[in-house]
Design a protein around this motif. Structure first.
Motif, PDB file in Angstrom:
ATOM      1  N   ASN A 191       0.842  -1.197   0.000  1.00  0.00           N
ATOM      2  CA  ASN A 191       0.000   0.000   0.000  1.00  0.00           C
ATOM      3  C   ASN A 191       0.882   1.254   0.000  1.00  0.00           C
ATOM      4  OD1 ASN A 191      -1.672   2.134   0.649  1.00  0.00           O
ATOM      5  ND2 ASN A 191      -2.886   0.970   2.121  1.00  0.00           N
ATOM      6  N   LEU A 192       1.165   1.767  -1.197  1.00  0.00           N
ATOM      7  CA  LEU A 192       2.134   2.861  -1.301  1.00  0.00           C
ATOM      8  C   LEU A 192       1.692   4.176  -0.669  1.00  0.00           C
ATOM      9  CD1 LEU A 192       3.610   2.253  -4.858  1.00  0.00           C
ATOM     10  CD2 LEU A 192       4.424   1.440  -2.641  1.00  0.00           C
ATOM     11  N   PRO A 193       0.424   4.597  -0.845  1.00  0.00           N
ATOM     12  CA  PRO A 193       0.032   5.851  -0.191  1.00  0.00           C
ATOM     13  C   PRO A 193       0.239   5.785   1.318  1.00  0.00           C
ATOM     14  CG  PRO A 193      -1.617   5.216  -1.799  1.00  0.00           C
ATOM     15  CD  PRO A 193      -0.654   4.052  -1.698  1.00  0.00           C
ATOM     16  N   TRP A 247       3.476  13.773 -16.531  1.00  0.00           N
ATOM     17  CA  TRP A 247       3.152  13.969 -17.946  1.00  0.00           C
ATOM     18  C   TRP A 247       3.490  12.792 -18.844  1.00  0.00           C
ATOM     19  CZ3 TRP A 247       0.281  18.097 -19.198  1.00  0.00           C
ATOM     20  CH2 TRP A 247       0.286  19.180 -18.315  1.00  0.00           C
ATOM     21  N   TRP A 248       4.516  12.035 -18.511  1.00  0.00           N
ATOM     22  CA  TRP A 248       5.023  11.067 -19.473  1.00  0.00           C
ATOM     23  C   TRP A 248       4.486   9.658 -19.236  1.00  0.00           C
ATOM     24  CZ3 TRP A 248       8.029  12.333 -23.634  1.00  0.00           C
ATOM     25  CH2 TRP A 248       8.544  11.258 -24.375  1.00  0.00           C
ATOM     26  N   MET A 249       4.497   9.235 -17.986  1.00  0.00           N
ATOM     27  CA  MET A 249       4.115   7.862 -17.648  1.00  0.00           C
ATOM     28  C   MET A 249       2.642   7.635 -17.969  1.00  0.00           C
ATOM     29  SD  MET A 249       4.744   6.304 -13.907  1.00  0.00           S
ATOM     30  CE  MET A 249       4.063   4.742 -13.407  1.00  0.00           C
ATOM     31  N   ALA A 250       2.342   6.417 -18.480  1.00  0.00           N
ATOM     32  CA  ALA A 250       1.005   6.182 -19.013  1.00  0.00           C
ATOM     33  C   ALA A 250      -0.095   6.225 -17.935  1.00  0.00           C
ATOM     34  CB  ALA A 250       0.971   4.845 -19.751  1.00  0.00           C
ATOM     35  N   ASP A 251       0.036   5.450 -16.891  1.00  0.00           N
ATOM     36  CA  ASP A 251      -1.065   5.380 -15.936  1.00  0.00           C
ATOM     37  C   ASP A 251      -0.568   5.309 -14.485  1.00  0.00           C
ATOM     38  OD1 ASP A 251      -3.519   5.059 -14.712  1.00  0.00           O
ATOM     39  OD2 ASP A 251      -3.672   2.922 -15.184  1.00  0.00           O
ATOM     40  N   PRO A 252       0.005   6.395 -13.998  1.00  0.00           N
ATOM     41  CA  PRO A 252       0.547   6.344 -12.634  1.00  0.00           C
ATOM     42  C   PRO A 252      -0.515   6.050 -11.570  1.00  0.00           C
ATOM     43  CG  PRO A 252       0.723   8.560 -13.536  1.00  0.00           C
ATOM     44  CD  PRO A 252       0.258   7.689 -14.634  1.00  0.00           C
ATOM     45  N   GLU A 253      -1.739   6.621 -11.759  1.00  0.00           N
ATOM     46  CA  GLU A 253      -2.780   6.364 -10.754  1.00  0.00           C
ATOM     47  C   GLU A 253      -3.075   4.878 -10.663  1.00  0.00           C
ATOM     48  OE1 GLU A 253      -3.361   9.058 -13.002  1.00  0.00           O
ATOM     49  OE2 GLU A 253      -4.816  10.419 -12.039  1.00  0.00           O
ATOM     50  N   GLY A 254      -3.168   4.226 -11.825  1.00  0.00           N
ATOM     51  CA  GLY A 254      -3.433   2.787 -11.846  1.00  0.00           C
ATOM     52  C   GLY A 254      -2.318   2.016 -11.164  1.00  0.00           C
ATOM     53  N   GLU A 255      -1.087   2.480 -11.367  1.00  0.00           N
ATOM     54  CA  GLU A 255       0.062   1.812 -10.756  1.00  0.00           C
ATOM     55  C   GLU A 255       0.020   1.936  -9.229  1.00  0.00           C
ATOM     56  OE1 GLU A 255       2.346   0.019 -12.768  1.00  0.00           O
ATOM     57  OE2 GLU A 255       2.823  -0.681 -10.751  1.00  0.00           O
ATOM     58  N   VAL A 256      -0.345   3.093  -8.730  1.00  0.00           N
ATOM     59  CA  VAL A 256      -0.456   3.276  -7.277  1.00  0.00           C
ATOM     60  C   VAL A 256      -1.590   2.398  -6.735  1.00  0.00           C
ATOM     61  CG1 VAL A 256      -1.007   4.884  -5.409  1.00  0.00           C
ATOM     62  CG2 VAL A 256       0.353   5.657  -7.338  1.00  0.00           C
ATOM     63  N   ALA A 257      -2.712   2.379  -7.462  1.00  0.00           N
ATOM     64  CA  ALA A 257      -3.909   1.699  -6.963  1.00  0.00           C
ATOM     65  C   ALA A 257      -3.724   0.194  -6.902  1.00  0.00           C
ATOM     66  CB  ALA A 257      -5.109   2.046  -7.828  1.00  0.00           C
ATOM     67  N   GLN A 258      -2.729  -0.294  -7.602  1.00  0.00           N
ATOM     68  CA  GLN A 258      -2.379  -1.716  -7.501  1.00  0.00           C
ATOM     69  C   GLN A 258      -2.080  -2.053  -6.035  1.00  0.00           C
ATOM     70  OE1 GLN A 258      -1.487  -4.227  -9.861  1.00  0.00           O
ATOM     71  NE2 GLN A 258      -0.787  -5.533  -8.188  1.00  0.00           N
ATOM     72  N   GLY A 259      -2.872  -2.941  -5.473  1.00  0.00           N
ATOM     73  CA  GLY A 259      -2.597  -3.338  -4.092  1.00  0.00           C
ATOM     74  C   GLY A 259      -3.383  -2.555  -3.051  1.00  0.00           C
ATOM     75  N   THR A 260      -4.083  -1.495  -3.467  1.00  0.00           N
ATOM     76  CA  THR A 260      -4.931  -0.761  -2.526  1.00  0.00           C
ATOM     77  C   THR A 260      -6.246  -0.455  -3.237  1.00  0.00           C
ATOM     78  OG1 THR A 260      -4.336   1.433  -3.277  1.00  0.00           O
ATOM     79  CG2 THR A 260      -2.928   0.464  -1.600  1.00  0.00           C
ATOM     80  N   PRO A 290      -6.751   5.672  -3.059  1.00  0.00           N
ATOM     81  CA  PRO A 290      -7.411   6.741  -2.317  1.00  0.00           C
ATOM     82  C   PRO A 290      -7.998   7.782  -3.259  1.00  0.00           C
ATOM     83  CG  PRO A 290      -5.028   6.895  -2.114  1.00  0.00           C
ATOM     84  CD  PRO A 290      -5.304   5.620  -2.829  1.00  0.00           C
ATOM     85  N   PHE A 291      -8.992   8.506  -2.732  1.00  0.00           N
ATOM     86  CA  PHE A 291      -9.722   9.478  -3.550  1.00  0.00           C
ATOM     87  C   PHE A 291      -8.817  10.581  -4.074  1.00  0.00           C
ATOM     88  CE2 PHE A 291      -9.528  11.345   0.623  1.00  0.00           C
ATOM     89  CZ  PHE A 291      -9.372  12.689   0.361  1.00  0.00           C
ATOM     90  N   TRP A 292      -7.669  10.816  -3.385  1.00  0.00           N
ATOM     91  CA  TRP A 292      -6.862  11.977  -3.767  1.00  0.00           C
ATOM     92  C   TRP A 292      -5.838  11.680  -4.863  1.00  0.00           C
ATOM     93  CZ3 TRP A 292      -2.051  10.398  -2.374  1.00  0.00           C
ATOM     94  CH2 TRP A 292      -1.914   9.578  -1.252  1.00  0.00           C
TER      95      TRP A 292
END
Ligand code: TRP
Length: 442
Positions: free
Chosen positions: A242-244, A389-402, A405-407
């Motif tokens: 859970n990175l966040p 700007w460059w990376m395709a889907d950072p939010e998806g990468e963070v959400a992996q495993g959690t 979060p809404f923010w």
């Protein structure tokens, strides 16, 4: 070459301790207090906290996301998400690792020496007169070498067997010592003047650009950001962490220890009437004023001062291993070196690069300025652009495993706009002044 399975942390707690160990170090105790003294007390502290929250925390989560997502050291992780054109940025990160550890280890050597001689012989009431001897020349070089040897030894023992084990034992000890010292400092007569100085805010200081530059540099240095150290540590996490949550724990622990260290340093200095010594603060302030304070405390000072410098040594060691790990992991991944060989050869190289800093504190100060103002702030700028700007889907990468979060969209937008704008602004002022510092050496 047949590659071994990638090393991993043995527990979530172990990773958190190692990452907090990287963050908490000389930056929290030595650098934070002298910058606070130099930049007008609490105004600086408030600014530093705000920058940590709005700029540091987003970049920390970006580094963790890149490392865990790619499961690779910095150069390869950037190529993994951005293509080969991003590899040079990874090389800059590795270069920053060489540069920062080279002088960090010299300062760490001073702390080893103070801890040893303070406990064994008592502290030096005239540390100012003898600081030059401690801080430069063969003595400084010897302790720098010894400290590098310890760092190499731990990193050579691997991620879970060396780095994680060390951090799991030493970090709780460091917390206990710093908290106990803060309580002790509060019992000293005259401590109030120190709190007043530390916690009273002079907001007019916020109009000075130098204060902003110092606070931004400190936020990055203290969180070990902008050169792939946190990225490298996160590359040994499993994909479901859970990175966040981790990033918040790391940031809170880092800021908390810096703040508590201030509650140790300032009351002690004021209780012993040494505040005027801090006025002309340089990189040496803490190393001159505090030993004097410990010497004046008599017998108690030996124990109190000993603990204080032991905490500094511990903090420095767990931070130094993260710096060496960046360089070592890049050589393991990129050159196919064994961990042990990489740790010894690269660690020895760094020890050699540190020689000028061990000979002259002006050189040390200049290298510190270049590393922070240029490498770390520039690295943070580039990381924000990359993930924003460059990376395709950072939010998806963070959400992996959690549950994600809404923010997360706010995080992405901070990386796109606020972080690069802010760091660009600071760099615009920091580059010329850093250049002047370097030029003044010649
Ligand atoms: N954060 C550490 C400190 O406060 C120093 C440190 C360790 C560091 N790793 C780093 C600084 C990577 C910048 C980058 O003492």
């Amino acid at each position: 070459m047949a590659s071994l399975p990638r090393e991993q942390w043995s527990s979530r707690y172990g990773f958190v301790m190692a990452a907090v160990g990287s963050a908490v170090g000389l930056g929290n105790m030595w650098r934070f207090s002298y910058l606070t003294a130099e930049n007008g007390g609490a105004a600086f502290v408030v600014l530093y906290l705000a920058i940590t929250l709005v700029v540091g925390l987003p970049v920390l989560l970006a580094e963790l996301t890149l490392g865990r997502g790619a499961q690779k050291s910095p150069i390869r992780a950037l190529a993994h998400f951005g293509g080969n054109r991003w590899k040079p940025l990874g090389l800059v990160f590795v270069a920053a690792g060489f540069l920062i550890l080279s002088y960090y280890s010299v300062i760490a050597g001073w702390t080893v020496r103070y801890a040893l001689s303070g406990i064994v012989f008592g502290f030096d009431g005239d540390a100012a007169a003898n600081f030059g001897e401690v801080a430069t020349g063969w003595d400084a070089f010897g302790f720098h070498l010894a400290f590098m040897a310890g760092t190499i030894y731990i990193v050579a023992h691997g991620v879970s067997g060396g780095i994680e084990r060390t951090a799991m034992i030493l970090m709780p000890a460091l917390f206990a010592i710093v908290i106990a010292l803060a309580f002790y400092a509060s019992t000293l007569e005259g401590a109030g003047g120190g709190y007043a100085y530390y916690l009273e805010t002079d907001f007019t200081k916020l109009s000075e650009l130098d204060v902003w530059k110092a606070a931004a540099g400190q936020a990055f240095f203290s969180l070990s950001l902008g050169m792939g150290a946190m990225l490298t540590f996160a590359s040994y996490l499993d994909r479901n962490s859970n990175l966040p949550a981790e990033s918040i724990v790391i940031a809170v622990a880092d800021v908390g220890i810096a703040f508590i260290a201030g509650l140790v340093v300032f009351p002690m200095i004021y209780a012993l009437n040494l505040s005027s010594d801090v006025g002309e603060s340089t990189v040496g302030a803490l190393f001159i004023t505090l030993p004097k304070a410990f010497a004046e405390m008599g017998g108690v000072g030996r124990g109190v001062g000993g603990l204080f410098f032991v905490a500094l040594v511990v903090g420095a060691l767990t931070s130094a291993i993260s710096l060496l790990e960046v360089v070592v992991s890049a050589a393991i991944d990129g050159l196919g070196w064994s961990r042990r060989f990489a740790a010894v050869v690269l660690g020895a190289t760094i020890a050699v690069i540190g020689i000028p800093s061990a000979w002259n504190t002006n050189i040390l100060g200049a290298v510190d300025e270049v590393a922070n103002n240029i490498f770390l702030l520039g690295g943070g700028f580039a990381l924000a652009i990359f993930v924003g700007w460059w990376m395709a889907d950072p939010e998806g990468e963070v959400a992996q495993g959690t549950s994600g979060p809404f923010w997360l969209p706010i995080w992405r937008n901070l990386l796109r706009f606020a972080v690069p704008l802010f760091l660009g602004f600071v760099l615009y002022f920091a580059i010329p002044s850093t250049w002047r510092t370097v030029a003044s050496l010649f």
